[in-house]
Scaffold this motif. Structure first.
Motif, PDB file in Angstrom:
ATOM      1  N   THR A  75      43.616  45.287  56.916  1.00 53.97           N
ATOM      2  CA  THR A  75      44.882  44.791  56.389  1.00 53.97           C
ATOM      3  C   THR A  75      45.385  45.642  55.233  1.00 53.97           C
ATOM      4  O   THR A  75      44.606  46.326  54.558  1.00 53.97           O
ATOM      5  N   SER A  76      46.692  45.596  55.004  1.00 53.70           N
ATOM      6  CA  SER A  76      47.287  46.309  53.863  1.00 53.70           C
ATOM      7  C   SER A  76      47.450  45.380  52.659  1.00 53.70           C
ATOM      8  O   SER A  76      48.070  45.752  51.665  1.00 53.70           O
ATOM      9  N   THR A  77      46.888  44.190  52.752  1.00 55.05           N
ATOM     10  CA  THR A  77      46.982  43.221  51.656  1.00 55.05           C
ATOM     11  C   THR A  77      46.375  43.772  50.379  1.00 55.05           C
ATOM     12  O   THR A  77      45.314  44.385  50.396  1.00 55.05           O
ATOM     13  N   ARG A  78      47.059  43.567  49.275  1.00 54.84           N
ATOM     14  CA  ARG A  78      46.581  44.002  47.978  1.00 54.84           C
ATOM     15  C   ARG A  78      46.155  42.792  47.154  1.00 54.84           C
ATOM     16  O   ARG A  78      46.592  41.678  47.424  1.00 54.84           O
ATOM     17  N   VAL A  79      45.293  43.024  46.187  1.00 56.27           N
ATOM     18  CA  VAL A  79      44.733  41.924  45.398  1.00 56.27           C
ATOM     19  C   VAL A  79      45.105  42.080  43.932  1.00 56.27           C
ATOM     20  O   VAL A  79      44.910  43.143  43.344  1.00 56.27           O
ATOM     21  N   LEU A  80      45.658  41.005  43.364  1.00 54.74           N
ATOM     22  CA  LEU A  80      45.887  40.914  41.928  1.00 54.74           C
ATOM     23  C   LEU A  80      44.916  39.876  41.379  1.00 54.74           C
ATOM     24  O   LEU A  80      44.997  38.697  41.743  1.00 54.74           O
ATOM     25  N   VAL A  81      43.997  40.299  40.540  1.00 53.04           N
ATOM     26  CA  VAL A  81      43.068  39.365  39.912  1.00 53.04           C
ATOM     27  C   VAL A  81      43.783  38.651  38.778  1.00 53.04           C
ATOM     28  O   VAL A  81      44.399  39.282  37.926  1.00 53.04           O
ATOM     29  N   LEU A  82      43.717  37.332  38.804  1.00 56.49           N
ATOM     30  CA  LEU A  82      44.323  36.516  37.744  1.00 56.49           C
ATOM     31  C   LEU A  82      43.256  35.545  37.267  1.00 56.49           C
ATOM     32  O   LEU A  82      42.902  34.604  37.969  1.00 56.49           O
ATOM     33  N   THR A  83      42.718  35.799  36.096  1.00 57.61           N
ATOM     34  CA  THR A  83      41.601  35.002  35.622  1.00 57.61           C
ATOM     35  C   THR A  83      41.634  34.902  34.106  1.00 57.61           C
ATOM     36  O   THR A  83      42.597  35.321  33.473  1.00 57.61           O
ATOM     37  N   THR A  84      40.592  34.345  33.519  1.00 53.02           N
ATOM     38  CA  THR A  84      40.483  34.223  32.073  1.00 53.02           C
ATOM     39  C   THR A  84      39.513  35.285  31.584  1.00 53.02           C
ATOM     40  O   THR A  84      38.305  35.133  31.715  1.00 53.02           O
ATOM     41  N   PHE A  85      40.042  36.368  31.019  1.00 52.82           N
ATOM     42  CA  PHE A  85      39.197  37.513  30.655  1.00 52.82           C
ATOM     43  C   PHE A  85      38.121  37.144  29.655  1.00 52.82           C
ATOM     44  O   PHE A  85      36.986  37.592  29.756  1.00 52.82           O
ATOM     45  N   ASP A  86      38.452  36.298  28.690  1.00 53.63           N
ATOM     46  CA  ASP A  86      37.486  35.953  27.658  1.00 53.63           C
ATOM     47  C   ASP A  86      36.250  35.280  28.237  1.00 53.63           C
ATOM     48  O   ASP A  86      35.186  35.303  27.632  1.00 53.63           O
ATOM     49  N   GLU A  87      36.384  34.659  29.387  1.00 49.68           N
ATOM     50  CA  GLU A  87      35.277  33.915  29.964  1.00 49.68           C
ATOM     51  C   GLU A  87      34.632  34.650  31.129  1.00 49.68           C
ATOM     52  O   GLU A  87      33.698  34.152  31.727  1.00 49.68           O
ATOM     53  N   ASP A  88      35.115  35.802  31.470  1.00 51.48           N
ATOM     54  CA  ASP A  88      34.637  36.456  32.679  1.00 51.48           C
ATOM     55  C   ASP A  88      34.232  37.893  32.404  1.00 51.48           C
ATOM     56  O   ASP A  88      35.045  38.729  32.040  1.00 51.48           O
ATOM     57  N   ASP A  89      32.921  38.161  32.607  1.00 53.36           N
ATOM     58  CA  ASP A  89      32.415  39.504  32.354  1.00 53.36           C
ATOM     59  C   ASP A  89      32.284  40.308  33.638  1.00 53.36           C
ATOM     60  O   ASP A  89      31.586  41.318  33.680  1.00 53.36           O
ATOM     61  N   HIS A  90      32.956  39.881  34.698  1.00 51.37           N
ATOM     62  CA  HIS A  90      32.859  40.564  35.987  1.00 51.37           C
ATOM     63  C   HIS A  90      34.101  41.400  36.303  1.00 51.37           C
ATOM     64  O   HIS A  90      34.310  41.795  37.442  1.00 51.37           O
ATOM     65  N   VAL A  91      34.930  41.670  35.302  1.00 54.08           N
ATOM     66  CA  VAL A  91      36.173  42.405  35.571  1.00 54.08           C
ATOM     67  C   VAL A  91      35.906  43.776  36.174  1.00 54.08           C
ATOM     68  O   VAL A  91      36.608  44.213  37.081  1.00 54.08           O
ATOM     69  N   TYR A  92      34.847  44.464  35.709  1.00 49.87           N
ATOM     70  CA  TYR A  92      34.552  45.778  36.270  1.00 49.87           C
ATOM     71  C   TYR A  92      34.254  45.678  37.765  1.00 49.87           C
ATOM     72  O   TYR A  92      34.685  46.510  38.559  1.00 49.87           O
ATOM     73  N   ALA A  97      35.789  46.739  43.222  1.00 50.45           N
ATOM     74  CA  ALA A  97      35.905  46.191  44.574  1.00 50.45           C
ATOM     75  C   ALA A  97      37.241  46.518  45.221  1.00 50.45           C
ATOM     76  O   ALA A  97      37.423  46.306  46.418  1.00 50.45           O
ATOM     77  N   GLY A  98      38.186  47.021  44.433  1.00 50.83           N
ATOM     78  CA  GLY A  98      39.454  47.453  45.004  1.00 50.83           C
ATOM     79  C   GLY A  98      40.670  46.666  44.581  1.00 50.83           C
ATOM     80  O   GLY A  98      41.747  46.820  45.172  1.00 50.83           O
ATOM     81  N   ALA A  99      40.537  45.814  43.564  1.00 47.90           N
ATOM     82  CA  ALA A  99      41.715  45.087  43.078  1.00 47.90           C
ATOM     83  C   ALA A  99      42.767  46.067  42.577  1.00 47.90           C
ATOM     84  O   ALA A  99      42.445  47.066  41.940  1.00 47.90           O
ATOM     85  N   SER A 100      44.023  45.774  42.867  1.00 42.63           N
ATOM     86  CA  SER A 100      45.117  46.655  42.457  1.00 42.63           C
ATOM     87  C   SER A 100      45.681  46.293  41.094  1.00 42.63           C
ATOM     88  O   SER A 100      46.476  47.045  40.538  1.00 42.63           O
ATOM     89  N   GLY A 101      45.277  45.151  40.566  1.00 43.81           N
ATOM     90  CA  GLY A 101      45.785  44.740  39.266  1.00 43.81           C
ATOM     91  C   GLY A 101      44.901  43.689  38.649  1.00 43.81           C
ATOM     92  O   GLY A 101      44.102  43.037  39.337  1.00 43.81           O
ATOM     93  N   PHE A 102      45.041  43.534  37.346  1.00 46.96           N
ATOM     94  CA  PHE A 102      44.255  42.543  36.619  1.00 46.96           C
ATOM     95  C   PHE A 102      45.152  41.917  35.569  1.00 46.96           C
ATOM     96  O   PHE A 102      45.725  42.611  34.734  1.00 46.96           O
ATOM     97  N   ALA A 103      45.286  40.602  35.639  1.00 45.71           N
ATOM     98  CA  ALA A 103      46.102  39.873  34.671  1.00 45.71           C
ATOM     99  C   ALA A 103      45.330  38.639  34.219  1.00 45.71           C
ATOM    100  O   ALA A 103      44.376  38.207  34.875  1.00 45.71           O
TER     101      ALA A 103
END
Length: 220
Positions: A75-92, A97-103
């Motif tokens: 698929t050509s579907t893209r992923v925007l991660v939307l989470t709570t950065f202060d609580e999540d140490d898995h952003v890397y 994994a191929g996320a196109s954005g992080f908010a």
């Protein structure tokens, strides 16, 4: 053009809130909702949305593994991660994994919607505040110690240096074009050449390179 979305978050209230807020924007259409990563992967296979707005922490398959499976698929579907950065140490992991954005969820709604549109258009985006935190954490890690001293910029033009600096500040291609009074197509071309010249796999690596080169000061 309507951007078709799948909302993946284990909190029904978050999904419902996003759906209601997006209802006022005719260019955004929520076509599915998922409470787990596996549901998100299944919906992508069934619906082929343009963008999945993906939380990271979900029961069962988390957002990182779901992102990896989605971006590795046909698929050509893209992923925007939307989470709570202060609580999540898995952003890397999500970005690798191929996320196109992080908010982050505490961003203004208009900024979240802008991030969705940027990602849907084929660009990549990391929220500027997240960029500062991301790189500050990166350079604080022991494995990054050898690269803390700024290294020289070699093999790139002065314009490419300006573009790299703006990428390091978390600017999108559209914002880079506005800042430098060039077209978006030209900005994209500069970014593509930087990826090639610097041997960077993706925009995230360009951000890290900008900090390693001393073009952008890390948050302290």
């Amino acid at each position: 053009m309507t951007v078709r979305l799948v909302l993946a978050d284990d909190q029904p209230l978050v999904r419902s809130g996003l759906r209601v807020l997006m209802a006022d924007h005719t260019d955004l259409e929520v076509v599915g909702e998922a409470a787990t990563g596996s549901e998100a992967v299944r919906l992508v296979g069934d619906l082929s949305p343009d963008v999945v707005v993906m939380d990271i922490r979900m029961p069962g398959m988390d957002g990182i593994e779901a992102t990896r499976l989605i971006t590795a698929g046909p698929t050509s579907t893209r992923v925007l991660v939307l989470t709570t950065f202060d609580e999540d140490d898995h952003v890397y992991g999500a970005l690798r994994a191929g996320a196109s954005g992080f908010a982050v969820k505490d961003m203004a709604l208009d900024d979240i919607l802008a991030a969705i549109r940027v990602v849907a258009a084929g660009d990549a985006l990391i929220a500027p505040g997240v960029t500062r935190r991301l790189i500050a954490d990166f350079i604080a890690r022991p494995m990054a110690a050898p690269q803390r001293s700024p290294r020289p910029v070699e093999g790139i033009t002065e314009r490419e240096r300006e573009v790299l600096t703006l990428v390091g500040r978390g600017r999108s291609n559209t914002e880079i074009a506005e800042d430098l009074f060039i077209t978006v197509a030209t900005a994209k071309s500069h970014v593509s050449r930087l990826l090639t010249k610097l041997g960077a796999r993706d925009r995230v690596q360009l951000v890290i390179t900008a900090y390693e080169m001393g073009l952008v000061a890390a948050a302290r």
